[in-house]
Scaffold this motif. Structure first.
Motif, PDB file in Angstrom:
ATOM      1  N   ILE A  93      11.246 -14.076 -31.281  1.00 41.47           N
ATOM      2  CA  ILE A  93      12.138 -14.925 -30.490  1.00 41.47           C
ATOM      3  C   ILE A  93      13.602 -14.600 -30.775  1.00 41.47           C
ATOM      4  CG2 ILE A  93      12.873 -17.317 -30.110  1.00 41.47           C
ATOM      5  CD1 ILE A  93       9.923 -18.117 -30.631  1.00 41.47           C
ATOM      6  N   ASP A  94      13.924 -14.378 -32.039  1.00 50.85           N
ATOM      7  CA  ASP A  94      15.322 -14.076 -32.402  1.00 50.85           C
ATOM      8  C   ASP A  94      15.804 -12.772 -31.771  1.00 50.85           C
ATOM      9  OD1 ASP A  94      15.412 -16.384 -33.876  1.00 50.85           O
ATOM     10  OD2 ASP A  94      15.024 -15.398 -35.797  1.00 50.85           O
ATOM     11  N   GLY A  95      14.901 -11.809 -31.616  1.00 48.46           N
ATOM     12  CA  GLY A  95      15.298 -10.516 -31.069  1.00 48.46           C
ATOM     13  C   GLY A  95      15.105 -10.390 -29.569  1.00 48.46           C
ATOM     14  N   ALA A  96      14.653 -11.468 -28.918  1.00 46.34           N
ATOM     15  CA  ALA A  96      14.294 -11.406 -27.505  1.00 46.34           C
ATOM     16  C   ALA A  96      15.484 -11.080 -26.612  1.00 46.34           C
ATOM     17  CB  ALA A  96      13.654 -12.718 -27.071  1.00 46.34           C
ATOM     18  N   ARG A  97      16.607 -11.751 -26.826  1.00 45.47           N
ATOM     19  CA  ARG A  97      17.753 -11.543 -25.937  1.00 45.47           C
ATOM     20  C   ARG A  97      18.252 -10.103 -26.008  1.00 45.47           C
ATOM     21  NH1 ARG A  97      23.262 -11.558 -25.579  1.00 45.47           N
ATOM     22  NH2 ARG A  97      24.067 -12.362 -23.598  1.00 45.47           N
ATOM     23  N   LEU A  98      18.303  -9.541 -27.197  1.00 43.39           N
ATOM     24  CA  LEU A  98      18.780  -8.168 -27.334  1.00 43.39           C
ATOM     25  C   LEU A  98      17.866  -7.173 -26.614  1.00 43.39           C
ATOM     26  CD1 LEU A  98      20.013  -7.997 -31.042  1.00 43.39           C
ATOM     27  CD2 LEU A  98      21.397  -7.984 -28.949  1.00 43.39           C
ATOM     28  N   GLU A  99      16.576  -7.497 -26.550  1.00 49.30           N
ATOM     29  CA  GLU A  99      15.636  -6.615 -25.864  1.00 49.30           C
ATOM     30  C   GLU A  99      15.838  -6.639 -24.353  1.00 49.30           C
ATOM     31  OE1 GLU A  99      10.802  -6.130 -25.157  1.00 49.30           O
ATOM     32  OE2 GLU A  99      11.526  -7.254 -26.904  1.00 49.30           O
ATOM     33  N   VAL A 100      16.311  -7.779 -23.849  1.00 50.80           N
ATOM     34  CA  VAL A 100      16.401  -7.983 -22.406  1.00 50.80           C
ATOM     35  C   VAL A 100      17.790  -7.730 -21.842  1.00 50.80           C
ATOM     36  CG1 VAL A 100      16.292  -9.779 -20.624  1.00 50.80           C
ATOM     37  CG2 VAL A 100      14.464  -9.594 -22.328  1.00 50.80           C
TER      38      VAL A 100
END
Length: 204
Positions: free
Chosen positions: A171-178
């Protein structure tokens, strides 16, 4: 006489609606609650990545699920055409499921890695370039629309409450992936994930 009363009586309509909803709850929802743990043990399903999850939402928003099913029935003709038949344990992380019922286009259950990313890009921009007889609409604008990733973490938190095993790290890394990716890229990522988690089972 009963038909007349049924259509004109609000009371009868309410009682009938409650009865049908109650039956559906008992026959579909309650058994699934008790079976979910056992299904998770035997399932090969993997949670979607952040980008794949974003792509799934785009798949839904563009109405892809209206023309494409994700349900291969255990019939020889369907298996020969579309690959491994669906199993109940395949969809434990699907909210909502996208089984569908209308095949204007082919079933996509086992689509993942059947074609390259470049093929999907061309197909989405203009389907006729790769399938001359296709009646699928074109979606060129998907590759002009950039994702900000602002809500993807919230989506994953909600799905975790429903039983999808997303970790805090996911969840913490989700925004960076998108963030910075196009809606088209996210959709391709989702399409490429379809059936990949059950490929080993297909080979057996």
């Amino acid at each position: 006489m009963f038909s007349k009363d049924f259509t004109q009586s609000v009371f009868i309509l309410i009682i009938s609606t409650i009865a049908v909803a109650g039956f559906s709850l008992l026959s579909w929802v309650v058994p699934n609650i008790f079976m979910a743990h056992d299904l998770a043990k035997i399932s090969q399903a993997k949670p979607l990545t952040a980008l794949e999850l974003e792509g799934r939402d785009i798949y839904i928003s563009e109405g892809c699920h209206v023309c494409h099913t994700q349900m291969v029935r255990p019939l020889e003709a369907e298996i020969l055409r579309s690959g491994r038949a669906n199993k109940e344990a395949d969809d434990i992380y699907e909210f909502p499921n996208l089984w569908g019922s209308k095949r204007t286009g082919p079933d996509l259950t086992n689509l993942g890695r059947k074609y390259t990313d470049q093929w999907h890009l061309i197909h989405l921009i203009n389907p006729r370039d790769v399938v001359p007889t296709s009646i699928m609409p074109s979606y060129p604008w998907l590759f002009d629309q950039i994702l900000d990733g602002d809500v993807i973490a919230d989506k994953m938190r909600v799905l975790r409450t429903l039983g999808v095993p997303y970790t805090d790290s996911d969840i913490d890394g989700a925004r960076l992936e998108v963030v910075g990716r196009t809606r088209g890229e996210a959709l391709i990522s989702y399409l490429q994930s379809l059936g990949v988690d059950t490929m080993h089972d297909q080979e057996q």
